[in-house]
Design a protein around this motif. Structure first.
Motif, PDB file in Angstrom:
ATOM      1  N   THR A  73      -0.752   7.890   3.029  1.00 46.45           N
ATOM      2  CA  THR A  73      -0.982   6.447   3.112  1.00 46.45           C
ATOM      3  C   THR A  73      -1.829   6.068   4.317  1.00 46.45           C
ATOM      4  O   THR A  73      -2.252   4.912   4.436  1.00 46.45           O
ATOM      5  CB  THR A  73       0.354   5.680   3.191  1.00 46.45           C
ATOM      6  N   LEU A  91       3.991  10.792   3.351  1.00 43.47           N
ATOM      7  CA  LEU A  91       3.611   9.493   3.899  1.00 43.47           C
ATOM      8  C   LEU A  91       2.268   9.557   4.617  1.00 43.47           C
ATOM      9  O   LEU A  91       1.615   8.527   4.809  1.00 43.47           O
ATOM     10  CB  LEU A  91       4.691   8.986   4.865  1.00 43.47           C
ATOM     11  N   ILE A 119       3.923   5.801  -2.600  1.00 46.14           N
ATOM     12  CA  ILE A 119       4.152   7.072  -1.904  1.00 46.14           C
ATOM     13  C   ILE A 119       5.551   7.105  -1.307  1.00 46.14           C
ATOM     14  O   ILE A 119       6.213   8.157  -1.320  1.00 46.14           O
ATOM     15  CB  ILE A 119       3.096   7.293  -0.806  1.00 46.14           C
ATOM     16  N   ILE A 139       0.841  -1.203   0.000  1.00 47.99           N
ATOM     17  CA  ILE A 139       0.000   0.000   0.000  1.00 47.99           C
ATOM     18  C   ILE A 139       0.877   1.254   0.000  1.00 47.99           C
ATOM     19  O   ILE A 139       0.617   2.215  -0.736  1.00 47.99           O
ATOM     20  CB  ILE A 139      -0.935   0.002   1.224  1.00 47.99           C
ATOM     21  N   MET A 140       1.924   1.254   0.792  1.00 50.21           N
ATOM     22  CA  MET A 140       2.752   2.446   0.953  1.00 50.21           C
ATOM     23  C   MET A 140       3.770   2.643  -0.154  1.00 50.21           C
ATOM     24  O   MET A 140       4.253   3.767  -0.357  1.00 50.21           O
ATOM     25  CB  MET A 140       3.495   2.384   2.296  1.00 50.21           C
ATOM     26  N   LEU A 142      -4.244   2.640   4.579  1.00 47.83           N
ATOM     27  CA  LEU A 142      -3.804   1.750   5.659  1.00 47.83           C
ATOM     28  C   LEU A 142      -4.906   1.585   6.698  1.00 47.83           C
ATOM     29  O   LEU A 142      -5.184   0.468   7.155  1.00 47.83           O
ATOM     30  CB  LEU A 142      -2.538   2.306   6.317  1.00 47.83           C
ATOM     31  N   TRP A 148      -6.356   1.319  -2.382  1.00 44.30           N
ATOM     32  CA  TRP A 148      -6.160   2.599  -3.055  1.00 44.30           C
ATOM     33  C   TRP A 148      -7.371   2.961  -3.919  1.00 44.30           C
ATOM     34  O   TRP A 148      -7.730   4.131  -4.033  1.00 44.30           O
ATOM     35  CB  TRP A 148      -4.895   2.563  -3.914  1.00 44.30           C
TER      36      TRP A 148
END
Length: 370
Positions: A131, A128, A31, A27-28, A135, A160
């Motif tokens: 995210t 960040l 970014i 997911i992160m 999350l 996302w």
């Protein structure tokens, strides 16, 4: 009871992070990559700006390496200037606005101790924060057991995509959160500039300028920052799990935190301190490993003696001013490590705030039913 809640929360954070490590980092990843690239660009732009601002025959651009923020450029007097040499340790300490202690030795080595908490402000790593919503959505589905529904797969793409429906709100709320939390600093800087300009025209205003420089004024800024950070800390959950406007998510966060503000503050304080200490330890270990293969970091290896390294576990930090800038590959490697360490703690914050959100929502529902 409080100890049991704290240990259960810590266990939940560890278990959920361990079980879903891959999903969180997928997911992160977009970014994180963008933020790290921008961090590198900003670093070298800073070097160029310093070179253009200061005369090369008076000042030189050198590298500052530490276990707080990795590496950044700074200026130093040339070695030929004997007045720039430090013959004895220079010690400074204070308790306002937060307790701190520093000791600078000959050779540009500084040992620091203070209530340091990692911050993403004034850095591209602030991206960040974007995210947090995907999350939090993933953690909410894990916590509430909705991942058993095959039509809603728990994947990075799905998180996302679900967040994308509120893309503008996510970006706007994150930006507003950063601005609001730092409002105290902005107001103080603005007031200082305004009073400085007015004092030139009207001398009696110097008393106002002196008041703004009073230590107690500097205490109010971090206190205001802490209050706003705690009060608005659930904004991402209120945005992604509820149907609220950008202003509405902050009002909702305020309503949820009210009545448990001191508990939230204690939890965040402990979490921030643990993150700060562990970041210094990991960064220190990485810099030591780099120094084995990179001669330019030999000074860092000397500064991180075994005793000093152990002090990182009690909140200490080491800072070293190198005689020159590090090479581009080494600088980039350190900035990448900095970005990865910062990204590591984002899921911890997301898990923590998600569970606190559900606790407060459930508590408010029970209160209404009673």
């Amino acid at each position: 009871m409080a100890d049991n809640q704290g240990s259960n929360l810590a266990k939940t954070i560890f278990t959920q992070y361990q079980d879903n490590f891959g999903v969180f980092w997928r997911i992160m990843l977009p970014i994180v990559m963008l933020a790290v690239v921008l961090e590198v660009v900003v670093f070298f732009q800073s070097v160029t700006r310093i070179d253009a601002t200061f005369q090369e025959d008076v000042y030189t651009v050198v590298g500052n390496v530490n276990t707080i923020s990795g590496v950044y450029p700074t200026i130093s007097l040339p070695k030929k200037d004997a007045s720039a040499e430090v013959s004895e340790p220079v010690v400074s300490w204070g308790i306002l606005p937060v307790p701190y202690f520093t000791s600078t030795e000959h050779g540009g080595i500084t040992w620091l101790w203070g209530l340091n908490f990692r911050s993403l402000d004034d850095s591209p790593l602030v991206l960040l924060l974007l995210t947090l919503c995907p999350l939090s959505l993933a953690i909410a589905r894990i916590s509430r057991g909705s991942t058993s529904d095959e039509s809603v797969p728990l994947t990075a793409h799905d998180m996302w995509r679900s967040t994308g429906h509120k893309a503008l709100a996510v970006f706007g709320a994150a930006l507003l959160f950063v601005l609001v939390v730092d409002v105290g600093s902005y107001l103080h800087i603005t007031m200082n500039i305004a009073v400085s300009w007015l004092t030139e025209a009207y001398q009696p205003l110097y008393r106002v300028s002196d008041w703004l420089a009073h230590p107690y004024v500097y205490v109010l800024i971090p206190l205001l920052r802490c209050y706003l950070l705690v009060t608005l800390s659930l904004y991402n959950l209120c945005l992604i799990l509820e149907n609220n406007s950008i202003v509405g998510v902050f009002r909702r966060s305020h309503a949820l935190v009210s009545g448990a503000r001191l508990r939230f503050f204690g939890i965040y304080l402990l979490t921030g301190w643990v993150a700060s200490v562990m970041t210094s330890v990991v960064f220190g270990a990485v810099l030591l490993a780099f120094s084995v293969f990179i001669p330019d970091l030999a000074q860092v290896r000397d500064a991180l003696s075994p005793l000093r390294f152990l002090m990182l576990f009690i909140g200490g930090d080491i800072e070293v001013v190198l005689p020159q800038l590090l090479s581009v590959p080494v600088t980039v490697a350190i900035l990448i490590v900095k970005g990865l360490i910062a990204a590591f703690w984002v899921p911890v914050w997301a898990i923590l705030t998600t569970h606190l959100y559900f606790q407060r929502v459930d508590a408010m529902k029970e209160a209404i039913e009673l």
